[in-house]
Scaffold this motif. Structure first.
Motif, PDB file in Angstrom:
ATOM      1  N   ASN A 341       0.832  -1.210   0.000  1.00  0.00           N
ATOM      2  CA  ASN A 341       0.000   0.000   0.000  1.00  0.00           C
ATOM      3  C   ASN A 341       0.867   1.261   0.000  1.00  0.00           C
ATOM      4  OD1 ASN A 341      -2.000  -2.032   1.856  1.00  0.00           O
ATOM      5  ND2 ASN A 341      -2.899  -0.908   0.152  1.00  0.00           N
ATOM      6  N   THR A 342       1.699   1.369  -1.016  1.00  0.00           N
ATOM      7  CA  THR A 342       2.554   2.548  -1.156  1.00  0.00           C
ATOM      8  C   THR A 342       2.438   3.051  -2.593  1.00  0.00           C
ATOM      9  OG1 THR A 342       4.465   1.208  -1.789  1.00  0.00           O
ATOM     10  CG2 THR A 342       4.218   1.704   0.558  1.00  0.00           C
ATOM     11  N   PRO A 343       2.772   4.310  -2.839  1.00  0.00           N
ATOM     12  CA  PRO A 343       2.657   4.805  -4.221  1.00  0.00           C
ATOM     13  C   PRO A 343       3.420   3.896  -5.181  1.00  0.00           C
ATOM     14  CG  PRO A 343       3.101   6.617  -2.713  1.00  0.00           C
ATOM     15  CD  PRO A 343       3.226   5.347  -1.913  1.00  0.00           C
ATOM     16  N   PRO A 344       2.848   3.626  -6.363  1.00  0.00           N
ATOM     17  CA  PRO A 344       3.465   2.679  -7.286  1.00  0.00           C
ATOM     18  C   PRO A 344       4.891   3.085  -7.642  1.00  0.00           C
ATOM     19  CG  PRO A 344       1.278   3.277  -8.035  1.00  0.00           C
ATOM     20  CD  PRO A 344       1.593   4.162  -6.871  1.00  0.00           C
ATOM     21  N   ASN A 345       5.774   2.098  -7.659  1.00  0.00           N
ATOM     22  CA  ASN A 345       7.134   2.338  -8.128  1.00  0.00           C
ATOM     23  C   ASN A 345       7.183   2.070  -9.619  1.00  0.00           C
ATOM     24  OD1 ASN A 345       8.166   2.995  -5.543  1.00  0.00           O
ATOM     25  ND2 ASN A 345       7.946   0.825  -5.018  1.00  0.00           N
ATOM     26  N   GLY A 346       8.153   2.641 -10.275  1.00  0.00           N
ATOM     27  CA  GLY A 346       8.150   2.509 -11.729  1.00  0.00           C
ATOM     28  C   GLY A 346       9.519   2.606 -12.344  1.00  0.00           C
ATOM     29  N   ALA A 347       9.523   3.128 -13.560  1.00  0.00           N
ATOM     30  CA  ALA A 347      10.755   3.162 -14.337  1.00  0.00           C
ATOM     31  C   ALA A 347      11.744   4.140 -13.714  1.00  0.00           C
ATOM     32  CB  ALA A 347      10.452   3.592 -15.763  1.00  0.00           C
ATOM     33  N   PHE A 348      12.980   3.741 -13.677  1.00  0.00           N
ATOM     34  CA  PHE A 348      14.074   4.618 -13.278  1.00  0.00           C
ATOM     35  C   PHE A 348      15.336   4.039 -13.885  1.00  0.00           C
ATOM     36  CE2 PHE A 348      15.943   7.138  -9.433  1.00  0.00           C
ATOM     37  CZ  PHE A 348      16.906   7.679 -10.265  1.00  0.00           C
ATOM     38  N   ARG A 349      15.989   4.861 -14.705  1.00  0.00           N
ATOM     39  CA  ARG A 349      17.299   4.547 -15.277  1.00  0.00           C
ATOM     40  C   ARG A 349      17.956   3.334 -14.610  1.00  0.00           C
ATOM     41  NH1 ARG A 349      21.714   9.442 -15.772  1.00  0.00           N
ATOM     42  NH2 ARG A 349      22.817   8.670 -17.588  1.00  0.00           N
ATOM     43  N   GLY A 350      18.086   2.275 -15.369  1.00  0.00           N
ATOM     44  CA  GLY A 350      18.632   1.027 -14.830  1.00  0.00           C
ATOM     45  C   GLY A 350      17.574  -0.048 -14.720  1.00  0.00           C
ATOM     46  N   PHE A 351      16.358   0.366 -14.336  1.00  0.00           N
ATOM     47  CA  PHE A 351      15.144  -0.436 -14.500  1.00  0.00           C
ATOM     48  C   PHE A 351      15.255  -1.824 -13.877  1.00  0.00           C
ATOM     49  CE2 PHE A 351      11.554  -1.962 -17.230  1.00  0.00           C
ATOM     50  CZ  PHE A 351      10.726  -0.857 -17.121  1.00  0.00           C
ATOM     51  N   GLY A 352      15.584  -1.878 -12.601  1.00  0.00           N
ATOM     52  CA  GLY A 352      15.667  -3.181 -11.924  1.00  0.00           C
ATOM     53  C   GLY A 352      17.072  -3.732 -11.842  1.00  0.00           C
ATOM     54  N   ALA A 353      17.926  -3.343 -12.779  1.00  0.00           N
ATOM     55  CA  ALA A 353      19.289  -3.889 -12.801  1.00  0.00           C
ATOM     56  C   ALA A 353      20.185  -3.337 -11.687  1.00  0.00           C
ATOM     57  CB  ALA A 353      19.921  -3.665 -14.170  1.00  0.00           C
ATOM     58  N   PRO A 354      20.118  -2.042 -11.355  1.00  0.00           N
ATOM     59  CA  PRO A 354      21.013  -1.568 -10.290  1.00  0.00           C
ATOM     60  C   PRO A 354      20.813  -2.333  -8.981  1.00  0.00           C
ATOM     61  CG  PRO A 354      20.095   0.305 -11.462  1.00  0.00           C
ATOM     62  CD  PRO A 354      19.383  -0.921 -11.971  1.00  0.00           C
ATOM     63  N   GLN A 355      19.567  -2.737  -8.712  1.00  0.00           N
ATOM     64  CA  GLN A 355      19.294  -3.463  -7.477  1.00  0.00           C
ATOM     65  C   GLN A 355      19.987  -4.833  -7.493  1.00  0.00           C
ATOM     66  OE1 GLN A 355      17.038  -1.705  -9.372  1.00  0.00           O
ATOM     67  NE2 GLN A 355      15.092  -1.478  -8.312  1.00  0.00           N
ATOM     68  N   THR A 356      19.746  -5.602  -8.570  1.00  0.00           N
ATOM     69  CA  THR A 356      20.271  -6.968  -8.572  1.00  0.00           C
ATOM     70  C   THR A 356      21.777  -6.979  -8.830  1.00  0.00           C
ATOM     71  OG1 THR A 356      19.646  -7.222 -10.900  1.00  0.00           O
ATOM     72  CG2 THR A 356      18.076  -8.007  -9.240  1.00  0.00           C
ATOM     73  N   ILE A 357      22.283  -5.976  -9.528  1.00  0.00           N
ATOM     74  CA  ILE A 357      23.730  -5.915  -9.753  1.00  0.00           C
ATOM     75  C   ILE A 357      24.448  -5.553  -8.457  1.00  0.00           C
ATOM     76  CG2 ILE A 357      25.544  -4.572 -10.923  1.00  0.00           C
ATOM     77  CD1 ILE A 357      23.780  -4.727 -13.449  1.00  0.00           C
ATOM     78  N   PHE A 358      23.839  -4.679  -7.662  1.00  0.00           N
ATOM     79  CA  PHE A 358      24.415  -4.407  -6.335  1.00  0.00           C
ATOM     80  C   PHE A 358      24.553  -5.721  -5.567  1.00  0.00           C
ATOM     81  CE2 PHE A 358      23.422  -3.722  -1.774  1.00  0.00           C
ATOM     82  CZ  PHE A 358      24.617  -3.113  -1.406  1.00  0.00           C
ATOM     83  N   ALA A 359      23.479  -6.510  -5.563  1.00  0.00           N
ATOM     84  CA  ALA A 359      23.490  -7.748  -4.779  1.00  0.00           C
ATOM     85  C   ALA A 359      24.544  -8.722  -5.280  1.00  0.00           C
ATOM     86  CB  ALA A 359      22.102  -8.394  -4.809  1.00  0.00           C
ATOM     87  N   VAL A 360      24.598  -8.927  -6.580  1.00  0.00           N
ATOM     88  CA  VAL A 360      25.517  -9.957  -7.085  1.00  0.00           C
ATOM     89  C   VAL A 360      26.965  -9.495  -6.924  1.00  0.00           C
ATOM     90  CG1 VAL A 360      25.559  -9.283  -9.545  1.00  0.00           C
ATOM     91  CG2 VAL A 360      25.922 -11.664  -8.899  1.00  0.00           C
ATOM     92  N   GLU A 361      27.214  -8.211  -7.072  1.00  0.00           N
ATOM     93  CA  GLU A 361      28.577  -7.726  -6.892  1.00  0.00           C
ATOM     94  C   GLU A 361      29.021  -7.832  -5.440  1.00  0.00           C
ATOM     95  OE1 GLU A 361      29.762  -8.026  -9.991  1.00  0.00           O
ATOM     96  OE2 GLU A 361      31.057  -6.348  -9.421  1.00  0.00           O
ATOM     97  N   MET A 362      28.134  -7.549  -4.513  1.00  0.00           N
ATOM     98  CA  MET A 362      28.496  -7.685  -3.100  1.00  0.00           C
ATOM     99  C   MET A 362      28.695  -9.159  -2.751  1.00  0.00           C
ATOM    100  SD  MET A 362      28.707  -4.599  -2.713  1.00  0.00           S
ATOM    101  CE  MET A 362      29.417  -4.532  -1.075  1.00  0.00           C
ATOM    102  N   GLN A 363      27.905 -10.009  -3.396  1.00  0.00           N
ATOM    103  CA  GLN A 363      28.061 -11.448  -3.181  1.00  0.00           C
ATOM    104  C   GLN A 363      29.424 -11.916  -3.702  1.00  0.00           C
ATOM    105  OE1 GLN A 363      26.445 -13.569  -1.506  1.00  0.00           O
ATOM    106  NE2 GLN A 363      26.684 -15.621  -2.394  1.00  0.00           N
TER     107      GLN A 363
END
Lengths: 770, 337
Positions: A341-363
């Motif tokens: 129940n929060t305002p919809p999230n959407g497109a932002f430069r990187g589009f999902g990749a910055p999140q998962t790339i952060f995770a895999v690089e830290m891993q």
């Protein structure tokens, strides 16, 4: 004869007007008789709207008032799924959700009117986090609050884990991020005499707005016209949200029978519009003694907010990039976008990749520590090389530039020497550090660290997306003998006006100044697809290059000449000089009528994609990058400075090095903010720091020294070999800075942004290093 | 619960007001007295105008001090005590070589305020009289209305500490703690007379009535103490290198007899509605040479008076802890290298 302009650092053609204040943004437009509109929004995250009460004692003359009941077509913002209403009808699903609209000629009266409206609601329990969404604390979407689930499978994960030398685990989190374009969202709707609704505004995707308005108003193609005005930045934030704002303006304008303008102030824009999806990514990795990735088990969760908007596609890109640019024959990726129940999230430069790339690089860094292997060496052993296949089984050709960018970055940044000088010292002890000299080296108060990230980013829509888009672009020859580009691609600061003119000019052997751009007006230009996904230069640019080749051939033929160059070869010189072309083209149009050359997207041969199994060629091309970040951390206050970032990007042929450098530095800086300071604070689902005084982006004084290197590994199917690059730079800074802080302090970083408070907590929780 | 909220926003605009532009201090004081409580003076306007857009203040009359003679510039000598007109812009102070050389503490405080662009407009007087700030106050009208407003403006409750009888909005001036610490004096003029007070006497621990200056009084001059064997410094905690208001400010001053501290004062900014004196910490420094142990002891003592509450950026616990570190840093500055 004209020298080619592709590869030259030409200044932006729109730059002068923008820096001198001549460019007209939407709020600069003066439309006679225009009313000001405003939005009444919910303040509760979930509830039943019982009644909208208008104070009967208030003077309502001159006001236009719109609720869901005034919508002539369907009450949806058409995008992927029809779950998001333009105005609340019954159930409020997030704070800041638009409920009703007001317009008045006078802004002061409008403000008074807003205050004379009361919403009567019955609050319902709200799910405000991914965890609460998954636990179905509130029913928001479908049966289980899952907007989309994606599974990617390759090889035999279980077997791989059984044979592992070590199994390394980690859970990584990222927060919301605001696009923070300089110009806030704004739109004007003008009802025309013939019944057509014209909408002008700040936006990235004219045809998205067009599609949404047709459904909302219940009308055909030609009854809606969408025009982009000069746009002060987008970064994805003007991909889908403008459809909502256009809908509101159009509803008010339709009812009032007058033009209506709404321009958000910064607070409303920050509080109500889309943000980057928060994520929780869990990794389990099976590794060999030498650090080979034997098996990867990855679980990705993203917070989609209350409506689906673009979450499935953001999730898809996040999932595909979740294993990073690494070779692993056995993997299982499960990704879910969760409703909250929060305002919809959407497109932002990187589009999902910055999140998962952060995770895999830290891993990867975790694995390097577990096995006592240098993080560069670990990447060297696992980076995708030509002939290797990605998570989706896409076999890479010679375009796999991972090893190239890695070695180049290591060399240019002086990685080995600098890293060695920063490492090998005891982790800080706040008690001891406070007694140490202020500017020491090994045990001093200012700790320095060096960190590296390796990343890639697919350009263009995923899988079969570009085929579905079926983008068209045209070139027209004008009566005065110049060439006009017709696309719906928008200038949002990335420089497409300039790069398109360079591409078309070179194909025709003309200077870019002879190539003009038609307005981004859906009544004039074909649908060349949205301006998103790092696709404009690579995909639309290529369509234009093809159209230009058609134009050239047709003109040459008409002139009774024959092409003097082999097909597919770059035209270093045209068969004409500009004056000759102008005369010839002008005569051609005058004698034989208007000339328009339209081409559509051609899928590169051999590309295959299985949407159901998530197997195949996810992207036509990948851009590749490495960031090497240096940090200085105050061991007492945990304040973090980033004095230098080396940015090495491989983006195919660099069409315009000046613009590309701007993209590289701007994207990297946006990533610095993501890594360190940008944090959305919410109270009961409402943003509490919706101002630039406390939503903290980096200033010039916080900007590192960028050492940018652009490398070229030409992509056969891009214009003159270009790949997309808009989003790539934002993927790397988060993990590089986090790795540098790990190096400086000997802590484990698992969450962005890395604020001093969080860092202090991590230090106290030490030892976290395996 | 029924009738719960609605939130309506529209571009923030200034409210309507009458603007007066006096040419002399006397005229300004008279206008201020005549216009009564709905009047306000405006210096650079960098803080007041945004506040008016958010309807924190809706003065009917604004008295602009821009054209008032004699309120701008730096006069006198450091040894005799510099006198600064309150309408002197922060940029002008920053560029003043005498100020920079003789009052590095003040210079640091001024230099740390906001950004170059805002310092071009903002004035020293404006920063001294800066409105207090709070997470629940520095929001637009609609946001505040949705929480039923707060004590500082239009409401009854202090949301920072709902039991509090006074407003806890925080003093956010960078120059205030420094001027208090060095013992600057402030000259106030009204239609009925004039007086001079110590800088620390200007501030009250009440986020609403945070100045002891009467509404009809004008700040007309800032008098810096003569430089003779004392040193001062300012340290500021914030997230960025620019823009941000302090979430903690440390103004420190000490006079010396050779290397030995004769007298010291430490004022903490941004932890309370007024700059807070860390008197015990300062007292503990007397007779020391600011050696590391003395600095550490004083820093520990400064930790007590700092009682940050949830009204700015950063976690409160963090701000309190940082008091120690920042006081230590300031005292190290005073010790010199």
């Amino acid at each position: 004869m004209i020298a080619p302009s592709v590869g030259l650092p030409l200044p932006r053609t729109d730059g002068f007007d923008k820096v001198t204040g001549r460019a007209a943004y939407v709020d600069d437009l003066r439309v006679p008789g225009c009313l000001h509109g405003a939005t009444i929004r919910s303040t509760i995250p979930h509830g039943r709207l019982r009644r909208i009460r208008r104070d009967p004692a208030f003077d309502w003359s001159g006001f236009t008032f719109v609720t869901a009941a005034d919508i002539p077509g369907q009450n949806v913002i058409a995008l992927i799924t029809d779950d998001q209403p333009a105005l609340v009808d019954g159930i409020i699903r997030h704070a800041e959700e638009p409920v009703c609209l007001l317009a008045h000629r006078d802004r002061e009266r409008l403000l008074a009117g807003l205050r004379a409206v009361t919403l009567e609601c019955d609050p319902l329990p709200a799910a405000l986090t991914i965890r609460e969404g998954l636990a179905r604390k509130a029913k928001i979407y479908g049966r289980d609050n899952i907007f989309k689930e994606i599974r990617i499978r390759k090889g035999e994960v279980r077997t791989a884990f059984r044979g592992a030398h070590r199994i390394v685990e980690g859970t990584f989190r990222t927060g919301l991020q605001e696009q923070l374009y300089i110009e806030t969202n704004g739109m004007i709707a003008i009802p025309e005499r013939g019944g057509r609704m014209s909408v002008l505004g700040s936006l990235q995707c004219p045809y998205y707005v067009h599609k949404a308005l047709k459904r909302l108003l219940g009308v055909g193609d030609d009854r809606v016209r969408v025009v982009q005005t000069t746009t002060g930045g987008g970064f994805g934030g003007k991909e889908e949200y403008p459809s909502m704002l256009a809908a509101h303006c159009a509803l008010l304008a339709r009812k009032a029978g007058k033009p209506v303008k709404i321009v958000y102030d910064r607070l409303e824009d920050l509080a109500a519009t889309t943000k980057r999806h928060p994520s929780v990514v869990r990794h389990r990795t099976a590794v060999s003694r030498e650090g080979r990735l034997l098996g990867m088990d990855i679980d990705v969760l993203m917070d989609g907010g209350a409506y689906l908007t673009l979450s499935p596609v953001v999730l898809s890109r996040g999932a595909i990039h979740a294993a990073g640019p690494y070779r692993c024959e056995n993997l299982a990726i499960r990704a879910r976008a969760v409703a909250t129940n929060t305002p919809p999230n959407g497109a932002f430069r990187g589009f999902g990749a910055p999140q998962t790339i952060f995770a895999v690089e830290m891993q990867l860094n975790r694995i390097a520590r577990a096995l006592r292997i240098d993080p560069v060496e670990l990447r060297r052993r696992n980076v995708l090389r030509p002939g290797d296949s990605t998570a989706t089984g896409q076999v890479l050709d010679a375009g796999a530039s991972g090893p190239l960018v890695l070695e180049e970055a290591v060399r240019r940044s002086g990685w080995s020497v600098r890293r060695a000088s920063f490492t090998k010292r005891a982790p800080p002890d706040p008690e001891r550090a406070s007694k140490a000299p202020r500017k020491g080296t090994a045990s001093g108060r200012i700790r320095r660290g060096l960190g590296l990230s390796l990343f890639y980013h697919g350009a263009g829509f995923t899988g079969i997306g570009e085929v579905y888009l079926d983008s068209h672009a045209s070139l027209a020859v004008t009566r005065d003998g110049s060439v006009e580009i017709h696309t719906a691609s928008t200038e949002i600061g990335q420089g497409m006006r300039t790069t398109f003119a360079q591409i078309v000019g070179d194909e025709l052997g003309l200077p870019p100044s002879m190539v003009r751009l038609a307005p981004q007006d859906t009544s004039l230009v074909p649908n060349s697809g949205p301006t998103v996904a790092s696709r404009t230069c690579m995909i639309v640019g290529k369509i234009l290059a093809n159209a230009a080749a058609d134009l050239r051939d047709a003109l040459v033929q008409w002139a009774g000449d024959s092409p003097r160059r082999a097909p597919g070869r770059r035209a270093t010189r045209g068969p004409w000089n500009p004056q000759q072309f102008r005369r010839l083209a002008s005569a051609w149009v005058r004698k034989t009528g208007p000339k328009v050359f339209t081409r559509k997207y051609d899928r590169p041969p051999g590309m295959k994609w299985d949407e159901k199994e998530y197997r195949g060629d996810a992207y036509g091309a990948f851009g590749w990058g490495v960031n090497v970040a240096e940090v200085e951390v105050d061991a007492e206050t945990f304040e973090i400075r980033v004095p230098r970032v080396d940015v090495v990007l491989e983006i195919g042929t660099v069409v315009n090095p000046l613009l590309a450098q701007g993209q590289a530095e701007g994207g990297t800086l946006q990533g610095v903010g993501y890594a360190l300071t940008e944090e959305v604070v919410r109270k009961n689902g409402r943003m509490a720091n919706a101002q630039l005084t406390n939503y903290i982006i980096p200033t010039t004084a916080d900007t590192p020294e960028f050492r940018t290197t652009l490398l070229s590994n030409a992509y056969r199917h891009g214009p003159f070999g270009a790949k997309g690059m808009g989003e790539l730079p934002l993927d790397g800074p988060g993990p590089a800075i986090a790795a540098a802080i790990e190096n400086a302090l000997g802590v484990s970083i698992v969450e962005l942004p890395i604020t001093p408070e969080r860092l202090a907590k991590a230090i106290r929780a030490r030892p976290a290093h395996e | 619960m029924a009738g719960s909220g609605e939130n309506k926003t529209a571009m923030m605009r200034l409210s309507k007001f009458k603007y007066l532009a006096p040419r002399s201090v006397n005229d300004a004081a008279k206008m201020l007295a005549d216009a009564g409580p709905t009047a306000s003076v405006v210096a650079g306007g960098t803080d007041l105008y945004p506040n008016m857009k958010r309807r924190h203040q809706t003065p009917k009359t604004l008295i602009g001090l821009r054209r008032v003679e004699g309120m701008r510039g730096v006069s006198g000598t450091p040894e005799g005590g510099l006198r600064i007109g309150p309408m002197t812009t922060l940029t002008a102070l920053e560029r003043n070589a005498t100020v920079k050389a003789a009052h590095p503490g003040l210079w640091k405080a001024v230099h740390s305020i906001s950004t170059p662009i805002l310092r071009n407009m903002g004035t020293l007087g404006g920063n001294i009289c800066l409105d207090t700030r709070c997470n629940y106050y520095d929001q637009n009208y609609e946001w505040r209305r949705a929480i039923n407003f707060c004590m500082k403006c239009d409401g009854d409750t202090c949301w920072v500490a709902p039991g509090s009888k006074v407003c806890l909005a925080v003093s956010s001036s960078d120059t205030a703690p420094l001027l208090c610490a060095i013992g600057a004096r402030l000259h106030l003029v009204s239609a009925t007379g004039e007086r001079e007070i110590a800088a620390h006497e200007l501030y009250r621990r009440d986020g609403i009535h945070f100045l002891s200056k009467r509404p009809d009084e004008l700040l007309t001059e800032i008098v810096l103490p003569a430089t003779n064997g004392w040193r001062s410094t300012y340290r500021k905690l914030r997230r960025r290198e620019a823009f941000d208001f302090p979430v903690l400010g440390v103004g420190a001053w000490a006079s010396f007899d050779g290397p030995v501290v004769k007298e010291a004062r430490i004022f903490l900014g941004a932890v309370s509605p007024a700059p807070v004196e860390a008197a015990e910490a300062a007292k503990s420094l007397v007779g020391t040479r600011l050696e590391p142990d003395a600095v550490a002891r004083a820093s520990d003592l400064a930790y007590g008076p700092a009682k940050p509450v949830d009204n700015t950026d950063f976690l409160t616990r963090w701000r309190k802890e940082m008091t120690k570190v920042y006081v230590k840093g300031a005292l190290e500055d005073l010790r010199g290298s």
